[in-house]
Design an enzyme around this catalytic site. Sequence first.
Site, PDB file in Angstrom:
ATOM      1  N   ASP A 154     -10.060  -6.150  -3.532  1.00  0.00           N
ATOM      2  CA  ASP A 154      -9.502  -4.981  -2.850  1.00  0.00           C
ATOM      3  C   ASP A 154     -10.362  -3.748  -3.110  1.00  0.00           C
ATOM      4  O   ASP A 154     -10.562  -3.347  -4.254  1.00  0.00           O
ATOM      5  CB  ASP A 154      -8.074  -4.745  -3.355  1.00  0.00           C
ATOM      6  CG  ASP A 154      -7.275  -3.772  -2.496  1.00  0.00           C
ATOM      7  OD1 ASP A 154      -7.900  -2.924  -1.827  1.00  0.00           O
ATOM      8  OD2 ASP A 154      -6.043  -3.865  -2.510  1.00  0.00           O
TER       9      ASP A 154
ATOM     10  N   SER B  86       0.835  -1.198   0.000  1.00  0.00           N
ATOM     11  CA  SER B  86       0.000   0.000   0.000  1.00  0.00           C
ATOM     12  C   SER B  86       0.879   1.260   0.000  1.00  0.00           C
ATOM     13  O   SER B  86       1.655   1.460  -0.932  1.00  0.00           O
ATOM     14  CB  SER B  86      -0.959  -0.054   1.195  1.00  0.00           C
ATOM     15  OG  SER B  86      -2.019   0.848   1.035  1.00  0.00           O
TER      16      SER B  86
ATOM     17  N   HIS C  76      -7.463  -6.085   0.679  1.00  0.00           N
ATOM     18  CA  HIS C  76      -6.285  -5.210   0.669  1.00  0.00           C
ATOM     19  C   HIS C  76      -5.100  -5.767   1.459  1.00  0.00           C
ATOM     20  O   HIS C  76      -3.984  -5.270   1.316  1.00  0.00           O
ATOM     21  CB  HIS C  76      -6.678  -3.832   1.223  1.00  0.00           C
ATOM     22  CG  HIS C  76      -5.668  -2.763   0.979  1.00  0.00           C
ATOM     23  ND1 HIS C  76      -5.300  -2.350  -0.284  1.00  0.00           N
ATOM     24  CD2 HIS C  76      -4.931  -2.010   1.852  1.00  0.00           C
ATOM     25  CE1 HIS C  76      -4.391  -1.388  -0.190  1.00  0.00           C
ATOM     26  NE2 HIS C  76      -4.145  -1.172   1.092  1.00  0.00           N
TER      27      HIS C  76
END
Length: 265
Positions: A207, A81, A235
């Site tokens: 996600d 991320s 995610h």
Amino acid sequence: MSLHVTTIGQGPRLVLLHGWALNSHVWDDVVARLASEFTVVCVDLPGHGASEWQPRIHDLDSLAESVLPHLGAQCHLLGWSLGGLVALKLARKYSARIEKLVLVASSPKFVASPDWPSAMQPDVLEHFANRLREDYPATVREFLTLQVRGDERAHEALRILRRRVLVTGELDNAALRTGLQILRDSDLRNDLPGIRMPALVIAGERDALVPAAAAAALATGLPQARAHLIERAAHAPFLSHLDEFCSEVRNFLTRAQLGSARSAS
């Protein structure tokens, strides 16, 4: 000012970078699986975990520079991320120090625009920025819930995320605000052709923060990348689908590279 870093294992150096509002404990299960083959280095980003906030950090470049001393002379680099953005920036600027790159639930541009539709809408990040000023604990709880939305093992993944956020206590608010600003403003799409080391892009099929299409576009934009989609994951696939995640990372990092062919699995 150095960051808090933990190192465990033996073998080639593997540096792990976590995402926004988390800390290096998010990697505990991954470390347990990989430390027999790699020297695993877990970095707490500034203002996260046990790392103090550094007021000089104001953008992606300065955030990446804070991590640079912990790469060593050469390493494999894995970012999740926000950590994936940092990894991309480091890979572009310091390619000689990074042997292979793994990007997890990441994107070169996190916010949608007319020419980049597979991303978060700008009002999502604006919502979190506004909520931070009003209610820090509720904002973090809401963000963690969003990370697991749609995952077939969402309840278990959320339980782990909540527990590991609490390990080091409350995060620095300035770090959280700056992190959201970096996610909002960064656009590394033009940098991708210059990131030429072998790369693995891992995405969760469900996600809600980084759509699988964005991860696929990231893999397409990198000269020596392949994509791996983890079905029914969201995610944080390294929490909900640990076995598959670690198997993909291990296989990618340990096998010899043959040419620059791009493939998808």
